[in-house]
Design an enzyme around this catalytic site. Sequence first.
Site, mmCIF file in Angstrom:
data_model
loop_
_atom_site.group_PDB
_atom_site.id
_atom_site.type_symbol
_atom_site.label_atom_id
_atom_site.label_comp_id
_atom_site.label_asym_id
_atom_site.label_seq_id
_atom_site.Cartn_x
_atom_site.Cartn_y
_atom_site.Cartn_z
ATOM 1 N N ASP A 140 9.668 -0.622 -8.498
ATOM 2 C CA ASP A 140 9.642 -2.059 -8.759
ATOM 3 C C ASP A 140 8.991 -2.396 -10.094
ATOM 4 O O ASP A 140 8.058 -1.719 -10.543
ATOM 5 C CB ASP A 140 8.867 -2.786 -7.649
ATOM 6 C CG ASP A 140 9.582 -2.750 -6.298
ATOM 7 O OD1 ASP A 140 10.697 -2.228 -6.218
ATOM 8 O OD2 ASP A 140 9.001 -3.271 -5.315
ATOM 9 N N ALA B 27 17.968 7.641 2.850
ATOM 10 C CA ALA B 27 17.008 8.004 1.790
ATOM 11 C C ALA B 27 17.025 6.966 0.674
ATOM 12 O O ALA B 27 18.089 6.556 0.214
ATOM 13 C CB ALA B 27 17.352 9.373 1.229
ATOM 14 N N PRO C 92 18.182 -3.904 6.395
ATOM 15 C CA PRO C 92 16.858 -4.218 6.949
ATOM 16 C C PRO C 92 16.146 -5.273 6.095
ATOM 17 O O PRO C 92 16.326 -5.326 4.883
ATOM 18 C CB PRO C 92 16.087 -2.893 6.871
ATOM 19 C CG PRO C 92 17.106 -1.832 6.593
ATOM 20 C CD PRO C 92 18.212 -2.536 5.855
ATOM 21 N N TYR D 93 11.998 -6.769 5.771
ATOM 22 C CA TYR D 93 10.727 -6.084 5.489
ATOM 23 C C TYR D 93 10.221 -5.414 6.771
ATOM 24 O O TYR D 93 9.928 -6.085 7.758
ATOM 25 C CB TYR D 93 9.711 -7.072 4.906
ATOM 26 C CG TYR D 93 9.993 -7.332 3.436
ATOM 27 C CD1 TYR D 93 11.093 -8.106 3.057
ATOM 28 C CD2 TYR D 93 9.222 -6.766 2.433
ATOM 29 C CE1 TYR D 93 11.402 -8.306 1.720
ATOM 30 C CE2 TYR D 93 9.511 -6.961 1.092
ATOM 31 C CZ TYR D 93 10.598 -7.733 0.741
ATOM 32 O OH TYR D 93 10.902 -7.915 -0.577
ATOM 33 N N ILE D 94 10.175 -4.084 6.708
ATOM 34 C CA ILE D 94 9.830 -3.267 7.872
ATOM 35 C C ILE D 94 8.474 -2.614 7.606
ATOM 36 O O ILE D 94 8.159 -2.271 6.450
ATOM 37 C CB ILE D 94 10.920 -2.175 8.090
ATOM 38 C CG1 ILE D 94 12.333 -2.807 8.157
ATOM 39 C CG2 ILE D 94 10.633 -1.371 9.356
ATOM 40 C CD1 ILE D 94 12.562 -3.825 9.244
ATOM 41 N N GLN E 56 12.973 -6.381 -8.750
ATOM 42 C CA GLN E 56 13.765 -5.285 -8.170
ATOM 43 C C GLN E 56 15.214 -5.283 -8.670
ATOM 44 O O GLN E 56 16.139 -5.074 -7.887
ATOM 45 C CB GLN E 56 13.789 -5.406 -6.644
ATOM 46 C CG GLN E 56 12.538 -4.906 -5.948
ATOM 47 C CD GLN E 56 12.806 -4.572 -4.483
ATOM 48 O OE1 GLN E 56 13.417 -5.352 -3.771
ATOM 49 N NE2 GLN E 56 12.358 -3.407 -4.043
ATOM 50 N N TYR F 254 16.688 -1.851 -7.620
ATOM 51 C CA TYR F 254 16.837 -1.667 -6.165
ATOM 52 C C TYR F 254 17.881 -2.639 -5.601
ATOM 53 O O TYR F 254 18.736 -2.254 -4.801
ATOM 54 C CB TYR F 254 15.469 -1.889 -5.528
ATOM 55 C CG TYR F 254 15.364 -1.584 -4.055
ATOM 56 C CD1 TYR F 254 15.040 -0.307 -3.613
ATOM 57 C CD2 TYR F 254 15.541 -2.589 -3.098
ATOM 58 C CE1 TYR F 254 14.907 -0.029 -2.257
ATOM 59 C CE2 TYR F 254 15.416 -2.315 -1.742
ATOM 60 C CZ TYR F 254 15.093 -1.036 -1.327
ATOM 61 O OH TYR F 254 14.963 -0.769 0.019
ATOM 62 N N ARG G 216 4.572 16.500 5.680
ATOM 63 C CA ARG G 216 5.029 15.503 6.671
ATOM 64 C C ARG G 216 6.278 15.996 7.392
ATOM 65 O O ARG G 216 6.430 15.850 8.607
ATOM 66 C CB ARG G 216 5.358 14.174 5.986
ATOM 67 C CG ARG G 216 4.229 13.188 5.861
ATOM 68 C CD ARG G 216 3.743 12.585 7.174
ATOM 69 N NE ARG G 216 4.566 11.515 7.736
ATOM 70 C CZ ARG G 216 4.470 10.243 7.412
ATOM 71 N NH1 ARG G 216 3.610 9.847 6.518
ATOM 72 N NH2 ARG G 216 5.236 9.339 7.994
HETATM 73 N N1 CAA Z 1 9.476 -15.628 -7.928
HETATM 74 C C1 CAA Z 1 9.042 -16.181 -9.069
HETATM 75 N N2 CAA Z 1 7.958 -15.773 -9.731
HETATM 76 C C2 CAA Z 1 7.286 -14.749 -9.207
HETATM 77 C C3 CAA Z 1 7.663 -14.128 -8.007
HETATM 78 C C4 CAA Z 1 8.796 -14.615 -7.369
HETATM 79 N N3 CAA Z 1 9.247 -14.099 -6.218
HETATM 80 N N4 CAA Z 1 6.796 -13.136 -7.744
HETATM 81 C C5 CAA Z 1 5.889 -13.139 -8.743
HETATM 82 N N5 CAA Z 1 6.192 -14.125 -9.611
HETATM 83 C C6 CAA Z 1 5.445 -14.475 -10.808
HETATM 84 C C7 CAA Z 1 3.943 -14.406 -10.533
HETATM 85 O O1 CAA Z 1 3.533 -15.623 -9.919
HETATM 86 C C8 CAA Z 1 3.389 -14.200 -11.907
HETATM 87 O O2 CAA Z 1 3.385 -15.417 -12.590
HETATM 88 P P1 CAA Z 1 2.027 -15.916 -13.291
HETATM 89 O O3 CAA Z 1 1.619 -14.818 -14.231
HETATM 90 O O4 CAA Z 1 2.447 -17.170 -13.984
HETATM 91 O O5 CAA Z 1 1.064 -16.131 -12.191
HETATM 92 C C9 CAA Z 1 4.447 -13.343 -12.595
HETATM 93 O O6 CAA Z 1 5.653 -13.529 -11.838
HETATM 94 C C10 CAA Z 1 4.086 -11.889 -12.612
HETATM 95 O O7 CAA Z 1 3.955 -11.476 -11.256
HETATM 96 P P2 CAA Z 1 3.109 -10.223 -10.881
HETATM 97 O O8 CAA Z 1 1.688 -10.404 -11.230
HETATM 98 O O9 CAA Z 1 3.429 -9.857 -9.471
HETATM 99 O O10 CAA Z 1 3.733 -9.158 -11.919
HETATM 100 P P3 CAA Z 1 3.477 -7.627 -11.958
HETATM 101 O O11 CAA Z 1 4.169 -7.129 -13.180
HETATM 102 O O12 CAA Z 1 2.063 -7.277 -11.749
HETATM 103 O O13 CAA Z 1 4.257 -7.126 -10.645
HETATM 104 C C11 CAA Z 1 6.022 -6.711 -9.217
HETATM 105 C C12 CAA Z 1 5.612 -7.357 -10.508
HETATM 106 C C13 CAA Z 1 5.741 -5.221 -9.267
HETATM 107 C C14 CAA Z 1 7.527 -6.916 -9.103
HETATM 108 C C15 CAA Z 1 5.289 -7.340 -8.021
HETATM 109 O O14 CAA Z 1 5.466 -8.733 -8.061
HETATM 110 C C16 CAA Z 1 5.827 -6.837 -6.705
HETATM 111 O O15 CAA Z 1 5.523 -5.739 -6.289
HETATM 112 N N6 CAA Z 1 6.643 -7.639 -6.026
HETATM 113 C C17 CAA Z 1 7.226 -7.253 -4.725
HETATM 114 C C18 CAA Z 1 8.573 -6.668 -4.911
HETATM 115 C C19 CAA Z 1 9.132 -6.386 -3.564
HETATM 116 O O16 CAA Z 1 9.268 -7.237 -2.701
HETATM 117 N N7 CAA Z 1 9.491 -5.141 -3.339
HETATM 118 C C20 CAA Z 1 10.007 -4.766 -2.067
HETATM 119 C C21 CAA Z 1 9.582 -3.370 -1.775
HETATM 120 S S1 CAA Z 1 9.973 -2.926 -0.118
HETATM 121 C C22 CAA Z 1 11.616 -2.740 -0.135
HETATM 122 O O17 CAA Z 1 12.264 -2.800 -1.128
HETATM 123 C C23 CAA Z 1 12.257 -2.461 1.195
HETATM 124 C C24 CAA Z 1 13.322 -3.414 1.476
HETATM 125 O O18 CAA Z 1 14.490 -3.026 1.414
HETATM 126 C C25 CAA Z 1 13.008 -4.763 1.897
#
Ligand code: CAA
Length: 240
Positions: free
Chosen positions: A88, A83, A177, A179-180, A144, A147, A39
């Site tokens: 997560d 970077a 930022p 969510y992009i 997170q 993070y 890339r």
């Molecule tokens: N608040 C409360 N409860 C939550 C929740 C939240 N925000 N999100 C999920 N839950 C709950 C779910 O409902 C679930 O409950 P039940 O089992 O009772 O249904 C429980 O928590 C487990 O959730 P998951 O099935 O999602 O758990 P997992 O272990 O499979 O995954 C995770 C966990 C990896 C954190 C996944 O939820 C995820 O990827 N979340 C997104 C995290 C995110 O936003 N990352 C941003 C990346 S981009 C970035 O970081 C750039 C930036 O700067 C913005």
Amino acid sequence: MARVAIVTGGTRGIGEAISLALKAQGRTVVANYAGNDERAKRFSAAHGIPIYKWDVGDHEACQDGCRRVSEEVGDVDIVVNNAGITRDGTLHKMTFDDWNEVMRINLGGCFNMAKACFPGMRERGWGRIVNIGSINGQAGQYGQVNYAAAKSGIHGFTKALAQEGARVGVTVNAIAPGYIDTDMVAAVPEPVLEKIVAKIPVGRLGQAEEIARGVAFLTSDEAGFVTGSTMSINGGQHMY
Ligand code: CAA
């Protein structure tokens, strides 16, 4: 002579857009990257921007890399600490390695790059540092703790270094930022992402160019009175 800018993680995603915006502004841009050679080479060939490979989480590598850029391209006037990685997972599933890698790269990278470039900016009496934080460093995010802690740390780091740079012509600012539309956000599971997007008042993901325009402003000659600030670009998702 054009000012020299280093953009870390500058060949993909938000970093790519930042590299292009700074080049369009007349800067001599160097893009750092750590992983994806193919890339990076494609990016360099397409845009005529030199690429330098090193891990920003590695202190010595930053010292060596920035020294090479100074010798081969010119003194570094602008650093964009973009970077970053995600590892997560909810705390009970997160490993120490997940914690450490995110802290080492996302937050440690800012220290390492500033340590390599800030002294020269100080001596020359002009510099611009922009650190890419995150909405999730401001508001926290389920899954997170690593993070969010690193990004929150970036905001503290920015305000502290801004105080040190203010009298010597070096401004230090952050962009948070939301969510992009990048590979990083595309890695969030679809149903989770849908719920997140539903909470963005503007009603869509942001574009990398929308972050890049903020960086172009903060690194401009005209932004000398802006320091220690955080520019939130998040579609209204978190009004901070
Ligand atoms: N608040 C409360 N409860 C939550 C929740 C939240 N925000 N999100 C999920 N839950 C709950 C779910 O409902 C679930 O409950 P039940 O089992 O009772 O249904 C429980 O928590 C487990 O959730 P998951 O099935 O999602 O758990 P997992 O272990 O499979 O995954 C995770 C966990 C990896 C954190 C996944 O939820 C995820 O990827 N979340 C997104 C995290 C995110 O936003 N990352 C941003 C990346 S981009 C970035 O970081 C750039 C930036 O700067 C913005």
